[in-house]
Scaffold this active site. Structure first.
Site, PDB file in Angstrom:
ATOM      1  N   GLU A  91      -2.526  -6.868  -2.953  1.00  0.00           N
ATOM      2  CA  GLU A  91      -3.033  -5.625  -2.379  1.00  0.00           C
ATOM      3  C   GLU A  91      -3.658  -4.754  -3.453  1.00  0.00           C
ATOM      4  O   GLU A  91      -4.606  -4.019  -3.197  1.00  0.00           O
ATOM      5  CB  GLU A  91      -1.899  -4.865  -1.679  1.00  0.00           C
ATOM      6  CG  GLU A  91      -2.356  -3.665  -0.850  1.00  0.00           C
ATOM      7  CD  GLU A  91      -2.651  -2.427  -1.672  1.00  0.00           C
ATOM      8  OE1 GLU A  91      -3.585  -1.680  -1.308  1.00  0.00           O
ATOM      9  OE2 GLU A  91      -1.950  -2.196  -2.677  1.00  0.00           O
TER      10      GLU A  91
ATOM     11  N   ASP B 106       2.758  -7.636  -4.321  1.00  0.00           N
ATOM     12  CA  ASP B 106       2.377  -7.657  -5.731  1.00  0.00           C
ATOM     13  C   ASP B 106       2.784  -6.394  -6.481  1.00  0.00           C
ATOM     14  O   ASP B 106       3.042  -5.343  -5.907  1.00  0.00           O
ATOM     15  CB  ASP B 106       0.876  -7.898  -5.888  1.00  0.00           C
ATOM     16  CG  ASP B 106       0.034  -6.878  -5.125  1.00  0.00           C
ATOM     17  OD1 ASP B 106       0.484  -6.388  -4.061  1.00  0.00           O
ATOM     18  OD2 ASP B 106      -1.084  -6.567  -5.573  1.00  0.00           O
TER      19      ASP B 106
END
Length: 396
Positions: A142, A85
Site C-alpha cells: 500500500e 506492508d
C-alpha cells in the site's frame, strides 16, 4: 437465514480474543516487511487463515493473500481488505516488541489492520453466522506510491477470480479516541501526485553571476510563485495542497550550478481541480524559467486517485458502527489530504473506507515513535465481523 439484532457480532464476543489479537499484532510489529517484500507476513497470514478453514489463494498481485469462506445459501459476497506492508523508518518507540529489522517499522499501523481482519476472520469461521460469501483481502504494497498492491491485485484478476459485491477497508486515525469510528460518504482522501522539476540554467563562477543563468534564483522565484496556484486559482470551496518539499542545487559556495531540482507533493479531491493544478504548475514553471533565461523540465506523476466512498455502503457501514459502539462513538470524518490506494478498489466496486481511532495522544502516522493502539483491536475486529454478518443477511 436472518439473525436477530442481538445475534450479530458484538464487542463482548471479542473480549476473550483480546490477548490473542494483541499477540498477533505485536508479532507483526516486531517483524515488519517493506512493500513488495511481504513474504513472511503473507505466509503467517495465509497459514492462520487455512488453519481456520478458509480457501486461501496466495501470491495474488505479488504477495497478496485472498481468503474465501462460503456459508449458507446466500448469493451475495462481501470483500474486506487489510494492508500488510511496513515503512523504511528506524523505530524509536522503545517497545518490548519493537522492530527486529533495522530501518524498517510498522509506522502506519498496518500491523493493526492485519490483526483486526484476522480476528474477524477467526470469529466468522468459528461462528459461521453469515449467509453468503466472505472474501478477505490481505494486500501488499500500500505504501508503494505507484504500481501499488491494490493496482497489482486488480491487474491479477482480483475481481474476476473472486466475485465481490462491495468492498470495505479501514485505517487507524491518530487523534481520535481508541475505538472511535469515522465515516464519510463521497470524497474522503485526496489524490496524491508527485512533481519533479529540473531547472536548467548556465553555471559559472559565483563572483561573476551576470555571466550565468542562476537556476537557484529561478527555483526560489518558482517556489514563491507556486504558492499562488491554490490561493488564486482554486475555488475557495474546494480543497487542494501544493507543497514544495525539496530543493537541490549546487555543491560549492563559489560555484553557480548548471541545474536545480524541485520536488513537490500535490493533493486534491476533485478531478477538475486535479487537472487545473497540473495545468497551472506546468505553465507557471515554463513562464518563470523563460523569464530568467532558463528552461525547465516538468515530470508530473499521477499517484493514487481520490478515495470516493459510495453513499449506500457508507450509510450502511455507519449504521453498523452505531449499532456496535453507540452513536456517540461514531462521527463524520473530515476531508483527509493523505492518499490511499484503496481508491483503486472503489473504482471497481462500491464500498466504503473507514477510520478507527488510535488514541487522542497517539503519535502521527509515519513517525518513528508511532505505534498502533491495541485498545482498538476488539472494536475493529467486531466491526468487520458484524458488518459481514449484516451485509450478507440483508435484502439485496
Amino acid at each position: 437465514m436472518r439473525l436477530q439484532d442481538n445475534d450479530y457480532a458484538g464487542l463482548s464476543d471479542f473480549e476473550a480474543m483480546e490477548a490473542e489479537l494483541r499477540e498477533i499484532r505485536r508479532h507483526l510489529h516486531a517483524h515488519p516487511e517493506l512493500s513488495f517484500e511481504e513474504v513472511e507476513t503473507a505466509r503467517y497470514v495465509a497459514d492462520k487463515l487455512e488453519s481456520w478453514g478458509y480457501e486461501v489463494t496466495r501470491n495474488v498481485g505479488g504477495h497478496g493473500v485472498v481468503a474465501v469462506m462460503v456459508n449458507g445459501t446466500g448469493i451475495k459476497s462481501i470483500g474486506i481488505r487489510a494492508d500488510m506492508d511496513a515503512l523504511p523508518i528506524s523505530e524509536e518507540t522503545g517497545a518490548s516488541y519493537a522492530s527486529t529489522s533495522s530501518g524498517k517499522m510498522h509506522a502506519c499501523g498496518h500491523d493493526g489492520h492485519t490483526a483486526i481482519l484476522l480476528g474477524a476472520a477467526q470469529y466468522l469461521a468459528r461462528t459461521k453466522r453469515f449467509n453468503g460469501t466472505v472474501t478477505l483481502i490481505f494486500q501488499p504494497a500500500e505504501e508503494a506510491g505507484k504500481g501499488s498492491g491494490a493496482q497489482q491485485m486488480i491487474a491479477d484478476g482480483l475481481f474476476d477470480r473472486f466475485p465481490i459485491d462491495a468492498i470495505f477497508g479501514l485505517h487507524n486515525h491518530p487523534g481520535m479516541p481508541a475505538g472511535a469510528l469515522l465515516s464519510r460518504p463521497g470524497p474522503m482522501m485526496a489524490a496524491g501526485d508527485t512533481v519533479r522539476i529540473i531547472i536548467k540554467g548556465k553555471g559559472g563562477h559565483a563572483s561573476r553571476p551576470h555571466l550565468t543563468v542562476d537556476p537557484i534564483l529561478v527555483a526560489c522565484n518558482l517556489v514563491m510563485t507556486l504558492q499562488s496556484v491554490v490561493s488564486r486559482n482554486v475555488d475557495p470551496t474546494q480543497t487542494a495542497v501544493v507543497t514544495v518539499s525539496t530543493i537541490h542545487a549546487g555543491e560549492a559556495s563559489n560555484v553557480i550550478a548548471n541545474t536545480a531540482e524541485i520536488q513537490m507533493s500535490v493533493r486534491s479531491f476533485d478531478p477538475s481541480v486535479r487537472e487545473l493544478l497540473e495545468q497551472r504548475i506546468r505553465r507557471l514553471t515554463a513562464s518563470v524559467a523563460e523569464g530568467h533565461g532558463a528552461t525547465a523540465e516538468v515530470n508530473y506523476e499521477h499517484g493514487y486517485p481520490v478515495v470516493v466512498n459510495s453513499e449506500r455502503e457508507t450509510a450502511f457501514a455507519r449504521e453498523v458502527a452505531e449499532e456496535l459502539t453507540g452513536a456517540e462513538n461514531v462521527s463524520t470524518c473530515p476531508l483527509l489530504p493523505g492518499s490511499e490506494d484503496f481508491a483503486y478498489f472503489l473504482q471497481h466496486r462500491p464500498g466504503s473506507f473507514l477510520r478507527l481511532g488510535n488514541g487522542e495522544n497517539s503519535q502521527i502516522l509515519h513517525s518513528s515513535k508511532y505505534d498502533f493502539n491495541d485498545e482498538s483491536l476488539i472494536t475493529g475486529a467486531a466491526m468487520w465481523a458484524r458488518l459481514a454478518e449484516r451485509y450478507l443477511d440483508r435484502e439485496v
